[in-house]
Design an enzyme around this catalytic site. Structure first.
Site, PDB file in Angstrom:
ATOM      1  N   HIS A   1      33.172  41.629  39.758  1.00  4.47           N
ATOM      2  CA  HIS A   1      34.614  41.845  39.803  1.00  4.47           C
ATOM      3  C   HIS A   1      35.336  40.523  39.552  1.00  4.47           C
ATOM      4  O   HIS A   1      34.790  39.449  39.769  1.00  4.47           O
ATOM      5  CB  HIS A   1      35.034  42.405  41.164  1.00  4.47           C
ATOM      6  CG  HIS A   1      34.811  43.874  41.294  1.00  4.47           C
ATOM      7  ND1 HIS A   1      35.835  44.792  41.379  1.00  4.47           N
ATOM      8  CD2 HIS A   1      33.667  44.607  41.322  1.00  4.47           C
ATOM      9  CE1 HIS A   1      35.338  46.006  41.467  1.00  4.47           C
ATOM     10  NE2 HIS A   1      34.017  45.917  41.442  1.00  4.47           N
TER      11      HIS A   1
ATOM     12  N   HIS B   1      40.481  38.433  41.748  1.00  2.00           N
ATOM     13  CA  HIS B   1      41.202  39.136  40.692  1.00  2.00           C
ATOM     14  C   HIS B   1      42.247  38.211  40.081  1.00  2.00           C
ATOM     15  O   HIS B   1      42.841  37.384  40.765  1.00  2.00           O
ATOM     16  CB  HIS B   1      41.904  40.380  41.247  1.00  2.00           C
ATOM     17  CG  HIS B   1      40.950  41.450  41.672  1.00  2.00           C
ATOM     18  ND1 HIS B   1      41.002  42.047  42.906  1.00  2.00           N
ATOM     19  CD2 HIS B   1      39.924  42.033  41.025  1.00  2.00           C
ATOM     20  CE1 HIS B   1      40.054  42.956  42.999  1.00  2.00           C
ATOM     21  NE2 HIS B   1      39.378  42.964  41.872  1.00  2.00           N
TER      22      HIS B   1
ATOM     23  N   GLU C   1      45.008  43.359  43.572  1.00  3.07           N
ATOM     24  CA  GLU C   1      44.977  44.351  42.508  1.00  3.07           C
ATOM     25  C   GLU C   1      45.430  45.677  43.074  1.00  3.07           C
ATOM     26  O   GLU C   1      44.871  46.181  44.041  1.00  3.07           O
ATOM     27  CB  GLU C   1      43.577  44.499  41.893  1.00  3.07           C
ATOM     28  CG  GLU C   1      43.556  45.512  40.751  1.00  3.07           C
ATOM     29  CD  GLU C   1      42.235  45.533  39.993  1.00  3.07           C
ATOM     30  OE1 GLU C   1      42.215  46.088  38.886  1.00  3.07           O
ATOM     31  OE2 GLU C   1      41.241  45.012  40.506  1.00  3.07           O
TER      32      GLU C   1
ATOM     33  N   ASP D   1      38.402  52.811  39.105  1.00  2.00           N
ATOM     34  CA  ASP D   1      38.317  51.485  39.722  1.00  2.00           C
ATOM     35  C   ASP D   1      38.889  51.535  41.138  1.00  2.00           C
ATOM     36  O   ASP D   1      39.393  52.562  41.583  1.00  2.00           O
ATOM     37  CB  ASP D   1      39.094  50.511  38.824  1.00  2.00           C
ATOM     38  CG  ASP D   1      38.737  49.055  39.063  1.00  2.00           C
ATOM     39  OD1 ASP D   1      37.711  48.783  39.721  1.00  2.00           O
ATOM     40  OD2 ASP D   1      39.483  48.189  38.575  1.00  2.00           O
ATOM     41  N   HIS D   2      38.853  50.405  41.836  1.00  2.00           N
ATOM     42  CA  HIS D   2      39.288  50.218  43.222  1.00  2.00           C
ATOM     43  C   HIS D   2      40.082  51.374  43.838  1.00  2.00           C
ATOM     44  O   HIS D   2      41.208  51.650  43.464  1.00  2.00           O
ATOM     45  CB  HIS D   2      40.159  48.962  43.317  1.00  2.00           C
ATOM     46  CG  HIS D   2      39.399  47.705  43.096  1.00  2.00           C
ATOM     47  ND1 HIS D   2      38.745  47.022  44.102  1.00  2.00           N
ATOM     48  CD2 HIS D   2      39.180  46.995  41.959  1.00  2.00           C
ATOM     49  CE1 HIS D   2      38.160  45.954  43.590  1.00  2.00           C
ATOM     50  NE2 HIS D   2      38.408  45.924  42.295  1.00  2.00           N
TER      51      HIS D   2
ATOM     52  N   ASN E   1      34.035  43.775  35.272  1.00  2.00           N
ATOM     53  CA  ASN E   1      35.385  44.288  35.109  1.00  2.00           C
ATOM     54  C   ASN E   1      36.285  43.281  34.398  1.00  2.00           C
ATOM     55  O   ASN E   1      36.283  42.093  34.733  1.00  2.00           O
ATOM     56  CB  ASN E   1      35.993  44.604  36.474  1.00  2.00           C
ATOM     57  CG  ASN E   1      35.306  45.746  37.178  1.00  2.00           C
ATOM     58  OD1 ASN E   1      34.272  46.243  36.738  1.00  2.00           O
ATOM     59  ND2 ASN E   1      35.871  46.179  38.289  1.00  2.00           N
TER      60      ASN E   1
END
Length: 340
Positions: A249, A212, A169, A95-96, A271
């Protein structure tokens, strides 16, 4: 079944797009949360995606050195073994990853998979994410081109985030404002730079107000209908219908209607992290509050080994998170769609 091969992962994504469903992509930070995700998928009879963020990988690497690549590789290797015992297929994803962590995370992991593929095997991870949303779009796409070429050669799918997701995040944060909406011009520039499959397959995290975390109603305005505008705009210029595989997201806390609209407009991956974190922790908190005099040695007593044994409350945590994963499969219409 084992972890998805590159061919099977492509088939999974194609099936999701054609069937207008999406795979829950569950962030994990331990072998226990990995088992919770796998269990949730199995109970829903859904394939899925397991993902590790930079912060998750650092945590997995241990607090002595906090080494991201070690943590990610270790859990991926573990997953390749234990996933065999579950009747579903899963893909492994990172992820990210922002620009300042590429050299300490995604690029070394690409190198691991490159060596495996050169030796005649499959990549360790099936996809990696490049989060260039803090960069200018030009710089974002330039780095994306380099990573896409390496990913393609290693039989890996790249995920790119071209515009910001709000909230925070793993140290990457963006304000909640009007910049959280990708434009048709952004999408066209992405297609021009990265192609539409001929340079390698990629997943596109376009922004439609995503944030997020979980926020109270009214604080976030999601516009999943925007994805259709992006698809139509690119299709009109390049002549390819439904050109993107979209990623949702900030999926935790979204309404059923928002999710349904996103699925209709090409989302194949959503996600989840915040909701599954809570689902894992909530049963532990309940156990501790109900059994405080057992988990603690209060007033000179000895407590109760059966209540403070991590296996006791760990099983409750796994079950709680698995239920939330199964619920996500229902919301994303992936229940019962596993590859037989």
């Amino acid at each position: 079944m084992p972890i998805a091969t590159p061919e099977v992962y492509n088939e999974m994504l194609d099936r999701a797009k054609a069937g207008k469903f999406a795979y829950p992509a569950i962030n994990v930070t331990s072998t226990q949360t990995l088992h919770a995700a796998l269990r949730g998928f199995a109970e829903a009879e859904s394939d899925g995606i397991i993902q590790i963020s930079t912060g998750g990988a650092e945590f997995l690497g241990g607090q002595y050195q906090k080494e991201m690549v070690t943590g990610a590789v270790a859990l991926a290797e573990f997953a390749h073994i234990v996933a065999e015992k579950y009747p579903v297929t899963v893909a492994l994803h990172t992820d990210h990853c922002p620009k300042d962590k590429l050299d300490g995370y995604v690029r070394p992991l690409l190198a691991v998979s490159e060596e495996r593929v050169k030796a005649g095997g499959n990549p360790l991870f099936q996809s990696h994410m490049w989060d260039g949303s803090a960069e200018t779009l030009a710089d974002n796409l330039a780095i994306g081109q380099e990573l896409l070429e390496r990913a393609r050669a290693a039989r890996i799918i790249l995920e790119v985030e071209i515009t910001p997701t709000g909230g925070e995040e793993d140290g990457v944060s963006h304000e909640i404002n009007d910049s959280l909406y990708t434009t048709v011009d952004d999408a066209i520039r992405t297609a021009e730079a990265l192609g539409l499959g001929e340079k390698g397959r990629y997943l596109l995290a376009a922004s439609f107000g995503n944030v997020h975390g979980v926020y109270k109603p009214g604080n976030v305005v999601l516009r999943p209908d925007l994805l259709k505008e992006l698809s139509d705009g690119v299709a009109a210029k390049f002549g390819k219908a439904s050109p993107f595989d979209f990623v949702f997201h900030g999926g935790s806390g979204s309404t059923a209607e928002e999710i349904a609209t996103a699925l209709e407009n090409g989302v194949v991956k959503m996600n989840l992290d915040t909701d599954t974190q809570y689902a894992f922790t909530r049963p532990v908190a309940d156990h501790m509050f109900r059994n405080y005099d057992g988990v603690l040695k209060v007033d000179g007593e000895v407590g109760s080994k059966k209540t403070y044994d991590p296996r006791t409350w760990g099983k409750l945590a796994e079950a709680g998170m698995a239920r939330r994963v199964t619920e996500a499969c229902g919301n994303l219409r992936s229940t019962g769609t596993r590859i037989k």
